[in-house]
Design a protein around this motif. Structure first.
Motif, mmCIF file in Angstrom:
data_model
loop_
_atom_site.group_PDB
_atom_site.id
_atom_site.type_symbol
_atom_site.label_atom_id
_atom_site.label_comp_id
_atom_site.label_asym_id
_atom_site.label_seq_id
_atom_site.Cartn_x
_atom_site.Cartn_y
_atom_site.Cartn_z
ATOM 1 N N LYS A 46 -68.490 72.393 -30.456
ATOM 2 C CA LYS A 46 -68.848 72.910 -31.782
ATOM 3 C C LYS A 46 -68.138 74.236 -32.031
ATOM 4 O O LYS A 46 -67.635 74.501 -33.135
ATOM 5 N N ALA A 47 -68.074 75.072 -31.001
ATOM 6 C CA ALA A 47 -67.478 76.395 -31.136
ATOM 7 C C ALA A 47 -65.991 76.349 -31.457
ATOM 8 O O ALA A 47 -65.442 77.318 -31.991
ATOM 9 N N ILE A 48 -65.319 75.235 -31.148
ATOM 10 C CA ILE A 48 -63.892 75.145 -31.454
ATOM 11 C C ILE A 48 -63.636 74.327 -32.723
ATOM 12 O O ILE A 48 -62.500 73.961 -33.014
ATOM 13 N N GLY A 49 -64.700 74.021 -33.457
ATOM 14 C CA GLY A 49 -64.529 73.409 -34.772
ATOM 15 C C GLY A 49 -64.704 71.919 -34.856
ATOM 16 O O GLY A 49 -64.463 71.323 -35.917
ATOM 17 N N VAL A 50 -65.141 71.272 -33.786
ATOM 18 C CA VAL A 50 -65.354 69.823 -33.820
ATOM 19 C C VAL A 50 -66.560 69.502 -34.706
ATOM 20 O O VAL A 50 -67.601 70.150 -34.610
ATOM 21 N N LYS A 51 -66.428 68.496 -35.555
ATOM 22 C CA LYS A 51 -67.483 68.136 -36.503
ATOM 23 C C LYS A 51 -68.282 66.896 -36.073
ATOM 24 O O LYS A 51 -69.376 66.666 -36.584
ATOM 25 N N VAL A 52 -67.714 66.111 -35.158
ATOM 26 C CA VAL A 52 -68.385 64.883 -34.717
ATOM 27 C C VAL A 52 -68.435 64.877 -33.200
ATOM 28 O O VAL A 52 -67.409 65.020 -32.528
ATOM 29 N N TYR A 53 -69.637 64.684 -32.666
ATOM 30 C CA TYR A 53 -69.864 64.709 -31.226
ATOM 31 C C TYR A 53 -70.106 63.298 -30.712
ATOM 32 O O TYR A 53 -70.947 62.571 -31.243
ATOM 33 N N ARG A 54 -69.366 62.921 -29.682
ATOM 34 C CA ARG A 54 -69.506 61.593 -29.094
ATOM 35 C C ARG A 54 -70.083 61.710 -27.685
ATOM 36 O O ARG A 54 -69.787 62.665 -26.951
ATOM 37 N N ALA A 55 -70.903 60.735 -27.316
ATOM 38 C CA ALA A 55 -71.411 60.648 -25.953
ATOM 39 C C ALA A 55 -71.948 59.242 -25.736
ATOM 40 O O ALA A 55 -72.693 58.722 -26.562
ATOM 41 N N GLY A 56 -71.559 58.636 -24.623
ATOM 42 C CA GLY A 56 -72.043 57.300 -24.310
ATOM 43 C C GLY A 56 -73.470 57.338 -23.785
ATOM 44 O O GLY A 56 -73.796 58.122 -22.889
ATOM 45 N N VAL A 57 -74.317 56.521 -24.347
ATOM 46 C CA VAL A 57 -75.711 56.400 -23.917
ATOM 47 C C VAL A 57 -75.859 55.207 -22.972
ATOM 48 O O VAL A 57 -76.504 55.280 -21.925
ATOM 49 N N TRP A 58 -75.231 54.094 -23.370
ATOM 50 C CA TRP A 58 -75.191 52.891 -22.534
ATOM 51 C C TRP A 58 -73.722 52.668 -22.191
ATOM 52 O O TRP A 58 -72.867 52.565 -23.079
ATOM 53 N N LYS A 59 -73.406 52.593 -20.912
ATOM 54 C CA LYS A 59 -72.018 52.497 -20.485
ATOM 55 C C LYS A 59 -71.745 51.134 -19.850
ATOM 56 O O LYS A 59 -72.288 50.829 -18.780
ATOM 57 N N PRO A 60 -70.911 50.304 -20.467
ATOM 58 C CA PRO A 60 -70.559 49.015 -19.864
ATOM 59 C C PRO A 60 -69.552 49.225 -18.740
ATOM 60 O O PRO A 60 -68.358 49.386 -18.987
ATOM 61 N N ARG A 61 -70.000 49.253 -17.510
ATOM 62 C CA ARG A 61 -69.126 49.518 -16.371
ATOM 63 C C ARG A 61 -68.600 48.208 -15.782
ATOM 64 O O ARG A 61 -69.281 47.180 -15.813
ATOM 65 N N THR A 62 -67.424 48.275 -15.216
ATOM 66 C CA THR A 62 -66.808 47.081 -14.645
ATOM 67 C C THR A 62 -67.588 46.573 -13.437
ATOM 68 O O THR A 62 -67.830 45.371 -13.290
ATOM 69 N N MET A 63 -68.003 47.494 -12.563
ATOM 70 C CA MET A 63 -68.683 47.102 -11.334
ATOM 71 C C MET A 63 -70.152 47.517 -11.375
ATOM 72 O O MET A 63 -70.470 48.636 -11.803
ATOM 73 N N PRO A 64 -71.059 46.657 -10.931
ATOM 74 C CA PRO A 64 -72.471 47.045 -10.873
ATOM 75 C C PRO A 64 -72.668 48.130 -9.823
ATOM 76 O O PRO A 64 -71.935 48.217 -8.839
ATOM 77 N N GLY A 65 -73.668 48.965 -10.066
ATOM 78 C CA GLY A 65 -73.958 50.032 -9.119
ATOM 79 C C GLY A 65 -73.358 51.359 -9.498
ATOM 80 O O GLY A 65 -73.777 52.402 -8.985
ATOM 81 N N SER A 66 -72.354 51.365 -10.397
ATOM 82 C CA SER A 66 -71.812 52.628 -10.889
ATOM 83 C C SER A 66 -72.692 53.134 -12.026
ATOM 84 O O SER A 66 -73.549 52.412 -12.539
ATOM 85 N N PHE A 67 -72.490 54.378 -12.420
ATOM 86 C CA PHE A 67 -73.330 54.982 -13.460
ATOM 87 C C PHE A 67 -73.141 54.238 -14.779
ATOM 88 O O PHE A 67 -72.036 54.156 -15.310
ATOM 89 N N GLU A 68 -74.222 53.699 -15.298
ATOM 90 C CA GLU A 68 -74.166 52.896 -16.515
ATOM 91 C C GLU A 68 -74.856 53.567 -17.698
ATOM 92 O O GLU A 68 -75.299 52.913 -18.632
#
Length: 360
Positions: A46-68
């Motif tokens: 925000k401090a550098i002027g970005v107007k839209v913030y993105r963040a994954g809530v549900w992550k489709p990972r290739t391998m099970p067991g990784s952070f999803e």
């Protein structure tokens, strides 16, 4: 191709606070990992002027067991970002349940990822759930395979659900083997999409194309030179320790430098023929290097076999057979004999050198 022209009525996307003609910048971490990490990164971008913030809530990972992803709980963190910073918030949705939860949480922008956009059944279910929610902005990433009609079809399904705030995101295409970039850009595909839908907002995702943070700046500039309407860049307050895609995320400080050094070109249409041709040359060069790397890998395997069985590295009869076969193939492809022989000789010499190194 006439069926694809229904996207021609789409109007350019406007983002509050972003002047007309200025690139749209969407930034934030690959994943919302904790509330603190989510808010710290949001404050910094925000401090550098970005107007839209993105963040994954549900992550489709290739391998099970990784952070999803942290799941539904992270939606509250995005709500806090929106309330504190005033930025619009965006997250990926891949199922009907995701869409429902995101709508309930007041998420401004949803994007459909590459794995999901490749599945017409999944996209249609998402489109059905979005019916009556024309206040939401939906962005569709290109499918993982280079299929323009599949990408357009996903956009059309969302459009037919009554969504007028629609955009596309180019993140490159999956390919087998080692390559310079994580995903093959194949720039001619988004260029063709622009021709089919002149008013459609098309963003570039340099993070997923490059796969490494050192490529983000150059790919971002290349995208703006080509006339893309903006960028989606992954930024994390501590990228080296990110729980997903750490190699391609940049710190907010690095993001500030990248954005500050970008040159915004006016009147540079995405369908510019020279730009398109040059990008095709770049794509071919990347493919050539990747193929050569694979060939040398096989050569080293042959060298190890020769060493284990006490065979000589140089096999003149094999070399002559290869050259003869390649020249015949080159003739069929319209390549000159002397050019082909020069290239094949250089490749053979490098193969021999790499095999000889194994005998030291």
């Amino acid at each position: 191709m006439s069926a694809l022209t229904t996207l021609q009525d789409i109007q350019p996307l406007s983002i509050p606070g972003v002047e007309s003609g200025s690139p749209i910048v969407i930034a934030g971490p690959c994943s919302a990992e904790t509330e603190q990490q989510t808010l710290d990164t949001a404050r910094a971008v925000k401090a550098i002027g970005v107007k839209v913030y993105r963040a994954g809530v549900w992550k489709p990972r290739t391998m099970p067991g990784s952070f999803e992803g942290a799941g539904d709980v992270a939606l509250a963190w995005l709500q806090a970002v929106k309330q504190e910073t005033g930025m619009l918030v965006a997250t990926e949705v891949a199922t009907v349940e995701h869409v429902r939860a995101a709508l309930d949480a007041g998420i401004d922008i949803m994007w459909i990822g590459a794995r999901t956009s490749a599945n017409p059944f999944a996209v249609q279910e998402i489109a059905d759930q979005l019916q009556g929610h024309d206040e939401v902005t939906v962005m569709v990433k290109n499918p993982i395979n280079p299929d323009l009609e599949l990408w357009v079809g996903a956009l059309q399904r969302i459009q037919r659900a009554g969504i007028t705030r629609l955009a596309a995101i180019h993140r490159g295409f999956s390919s087998a083997g080692a390559h310079i970039y994580r995903n093959d850009p194949q720039w001619h595909i988004p260029f063709e999409l622009r021709r089919l839908a002149p008013g459609l907002t098309i963003l570039c995702d340099p993070s997923h194309i490059g796969g490494k943070r050192e490529f983000v700046a150059s790919l971002s500039q290349l995208a703006l030179n080509a006339g893309f309407d903006g960028l989606m860049i992954e930024s994390h307050c501590d990228p080296d320790h990110a729980l997903s895609d750490s190699a391609q995320q940049v710190s907010p400080e690095a993001l500030k430098s990248i954005l500050g050094n970008l040159a915004v070109r006016s009147g540079a249409p995405i369908e510019d023929e020279l730009s398109l041709l040059r990008q095709q040359i770049d794509d071919c060069d990347h493919e050539l290097l990747a193929v050569l790397a694979r060939r040398m890998s096989v050569s080293r395997e042959i060298g190890r076999f020769k060493k284990a069985h006490n065979l000589r590295v140089l096999q003149p009869s094999r070399y002559q057979d290869v050259i003869k076969a390649r020249l015949e193939e080159a003739n069929r492809l319209g390549l000159a004999d002397n050019f082909t022989q020069y290239i094949m000789q250089a490749i053979h010499e490098e193969s021999v050198r790499q095999q000889l190194d194994l005998f030291d």
